[in-house]
Write an enzyme that holds these catalytic residues in place. Structure first.
Site, PDB file in Angstrom:
ATOM      1  N   GLU A  56      -5.149  -1.988  -2.958  1.00 26.78           N
ATOM      2  CA  GLU A  56      -4.845  -2.093  -4.389  1.00 26.78           C
ATOM      3  C   GLU A  56      -5.207  -3.473  -4.945  1.00 26.78           C
ATOM      4  OE1 GLU A  56      -1.760   0.795  -2.664  1.00 26.78           O
ATOM      5  OE2 GLU A  56      -2.848  -0.995  -2.035  1.00 26.78           O
ATOM      6  N   CYS A  88       2.404  -4.202  -4.354  1.00 27.68           N
ATOM      7  CA  CYS A  88       1.183  -3.756  -5.027  1.00 27.68           C
ATOM      8  C   CYS A  88       1.508  -3.053  -6.344  1.00 27.68           C
ATOM      9  CB  CYS A  88       0.386  -2.823  -4.120  1.00 27.68           C
ATOM     10  SG  CYS A  88      -0.441  -3.681  -2.741  1.00 27.68           S
TER      11      CYS A  88
END
Length: 210
Positions: A56, A88
């Site tokens: 991510e 994330c």
């Protein structure tokens, strides 16, 4: 764009509860599609975890490096093998808040540590920040298979059967995610109920005590 092999797709997007023998690690993999609102050709790619960066974070850095026109809107769709971790999730929310011209949707094949409260809160944070998180179903698995997999060589499995199997397995995962999302609704309803009832008086507190 480098494409995934059919084997990688089959192994890494596998959404069975348990991996059959021979065992293998189900790694974090992110496939993204960036579609300009003006109808231009979509940009696609895929990323995986590296030692210090989750997929991510690498995705965020990749989009930033593109130098996109901020006067134009873009639809961004991500297919993840695992849903984002809390850290994330926070980074994705901050990224989207700072880039209002991007409309991000996340589809995950599996839910990462879904029983842990902080991981659930990360998913709720995304959903509450206009970043929809859903579980991949047949349309998403099919799109991922058609657009991110190299079809030059025939796979060792029947693609239609594989996609149907993934869709069947996804039903329980979808219910699990809906239960997590219902938590935020319950919290909101309880908060509104408390506001409507007002503060608890001393007398009522005594009557309700055990």
């Amino acid at each position: 764009m480098a494409l995934l092999t059919a084997k990688t797709f089959s192994l890494q997007f596998n959404n069975k509860r348990r991996v059959n023998k021979p065992y293998y690690p189900r790694k974090a993999l992110l496939c993204y599609q960036l579609t300009p609102q003006n109808g231009s050709t979509p940009t696609r790619g895929h990323l995986k975890n590296k030692k210090k960066d989750h997929a991510e974070i690498r995705f965020i850095n990749k989009i930033k490096s593109m130098g996109l026109d901020e006067t134009q809107c873009y639809q961004v769709t991500c297919y993840l093998t695992w849903s984002p971790c809390p850290s994330c999730a926070g980074e994705l929310v901050d990224f989207i808040k700072a880039h209002r011209h991007l409309n991000l949707r996340i589809f995950a094949s599996r839910l990462y540590y879904h029983w842990r409260p902080n991981y659930q809160e990360g998913l709720l944070l995304l959903c509450g920040s206009q970043v929809p998180v859903e579980v991949m179903g047949l349309p998403e698995f099919t799109d991922c298979w058609e657009n991110f997999v190299d079809h030059k060589e025939p796979p060792s499995f029947n693609p239609s059967e594989k996609l149907e199997e993934l869709d069947k397995n996804s039903q329980a995962i979808k219910r699990r995610l809906e239960r997590i999302k219902s938590r935020s609704v319950d919290v909101l309803e309880n908060g509104l109920r408390s506001l409507q009832l007002g503060p608890v008086t001393p007398s009522s507190s005594i009557r309700n005590s055990r």
